[in-house]
Design a protein around this motif. Structure first.
Motif, short mmCIF file in Angstrom:
data_model
loop_
_atom_site.label_atom_id
_atom_site.label_comp_id
_atom_site.label_asym_id
_atom_site.label_seq_id
_atom_site.Cartn_x
_atom_site.Cartn_y
_atom_site.Cartn_z
N UNK A 98 0.80 -1.23 0.00
CA UNK A 98 0.00 0.00 0.00
C UNK A 98 0.83 1.27 0.00
N UNK A 99 2.15 1.17 0.05
CA UNK A 99 2.96 2.34 0.34
C UNK A 99 2.89 3.44 -0.71
N UNK A 100 2.66 3.11 -1.98
CA UNK A 100 2.67 4.12 -3.03
C UNK A 100 1.32 4.30 -3.71
N UNK A 101 0.27 3.76 -3.12
CA UNK A 101 -1.05 3.87 -3.75
C UNK A 101 -1.68 5.24 -3.54
N UNK A 123 3.33 9.81 -5.07
CA UNK A 123 2.97 10.45 -6.33
C UNK A 123 3.87 10.08 -7.49
N UNK A 124 4.90 9.25 -7.25
CA UNK A 124 5.85 8.92 -8.32
C UNK A 124 5.47 7.66 -9.09
N UNK A 125 4.57 6.85 -8.55
CA UNK A 125 4.21 5.58 -9.18
C UNK A 125 2.98 5.74 -10.07
N UNK A 126 2.89 4.89 -11.08
CA UNK A 126 1.63 4.74 -11.81
C UNK A 126 0.69 3.97 -10.89
#
Length: 337
Positions: A98-101, A123-126
């Motif tokens: 869940x860290x980059x969702x 905010x850096x991940x798709x």
């Protein structure tokens, strides 16, 4: 292509092992985990080939990763720092945690109760279901795979909202998941005698997948999860307010059918599906109608929480990231009866 599984000992990690074992392009070169390091893969995942079953589970160490792509299947709060180190080494990442969702640190802190482990990565991940972010995945360095409940919900609801058939108002989601969705650690609530022959709601005050649903759908969402007496599978029922009186069952089904007409893993039908139909697979089956008396669309979506809800969805998106057919390694999976 060399890949590594970070978090191979949990149910999602074990499903990744099962799928990657037959993938024609991805070659797993290492399996890492915090728990059960030192044990053989075959002790956790029955049915592997003899050579793969003898492979060891290594302690997690991103500095030891010698691969082009990493699948991270870790609990919230554990993958952010590891992804930071993997990216510094040029490794592309599929993150099932869940860290980059979520893009906002305050929202993360509200729902997870802790400081974010790598706020500079927010905010850096798709972020999004593979069917909805195919173009973005082609160049993605990091893909944050949505949560299992989120995937089931967004597949059914997003096309209806985007097409203007549903009003951008409160969406109500009720969903039931098998016990594997609670993770591999045994707890009182997942004990056999507390789960068998009954269904119960949980997280009535708010589930952590709620902000993901709100973000991907762009509408208010009220979500209530339930725990069911079976191992794997999610059935979600989504209730959306109709945009106007012209919206009917045919128009709703037509929008869904057009949205997924070329999607190999999504089926749209008139009759409500069962979780047994998608068990062990990357499939999603959707059905929808309109309740004219109260002015709502009622959609249902079934997926396997470990398959389309996690590991197999991750492999589908990874295929798109590296430019191969999205069905590669996922053909023929599933169990019936």
């Amino acid at each position: 292509m060399d890949v590594v599984v970070v978090g191979a000992s949990g149910f999602v990690g074990q499903e990744l092992v099962r799928v990657l074992a037959r993938h024609p392009v991805f070659e797993p070169v290492a399996f890492q985990a915090h728990q059960r390091a030192g044990r053989r893969l075959g002790e956790l995942v029955p049915g592997l080939s003899v050579d793969l079953a003898e492979r060891p589970i290594e302690p997690i160490d991103p500095r030891a990763v010698a691969a082009e792509l990493a699948f991270c299947a870790l609990p919230h709060g554990h993958s952010g720092g590891i992804i930071r180190e993997l990216r510094a080494r040029g490794v592309r990442v599929v993150d099932l945690g869940a860290d980059l969702r979520l893009a906002d640190e305050a929202t993360w802190r509200r729902w997870y109760g802790d400081d974010h482990p790598a706020p500079e990565l927010l905010g850096s991940a798709v972020v999004g279901v593979a069917e909805h972010v195919r173009t973005e995945l082609a160049s993605a360095q990091v893909w944050a795979v949505p949560g299992c409940y989120v995937t089931a919900t967004v597949l059914a609801a997003k096309p209806l909202i985007d097409a203007g058939l549903a009003r951008r108002d409160l969406v109500v989601v009720d969903a039931i998941s098998g016990v594997t969705g609670a993770g591999s650690a045994a707890t009182e609530t997942t004990h056999f005698v507390n789960v068998a022959e009954g269904v119960r709601a949980y997280a009535l005050g708010g589930h952590r997948h709620t902000p993901e649903m709100r973000s991907l759908l762009g509408v208010p969402v009220r979500f209530t999860p339930h725990l069911g007496p079976y191992s794997r599978g999610i059935a979600a029922t989504i209730t959306l307010p109709v945009a106007d009186a012209t919206v009917d069952a045919d128009s709703v089904r037509d929008v869904l059918a057009r949205a997924y007409g070329t999607s190999p893993f999504v089926e749209v039908r008139e009759t409500p599906p069962s979780t047994r139909e998608v068990r062990g697979s990357n499939r999603a089956v959707l059905a929808a109608t309109v309740d004219d008396e109260v002015g709502v669309i009622v959609a249902t979506s079934v997926i396997d929480n470990l398959g389309k809800g996690a590991a197999q969805h991750a492999v589908q998106g990874a295929n798109l990231m590296v430019g191969v057919d999205e069905v590669l390694g996922l053909e023929g999976l599933g169990v019936w009866p």
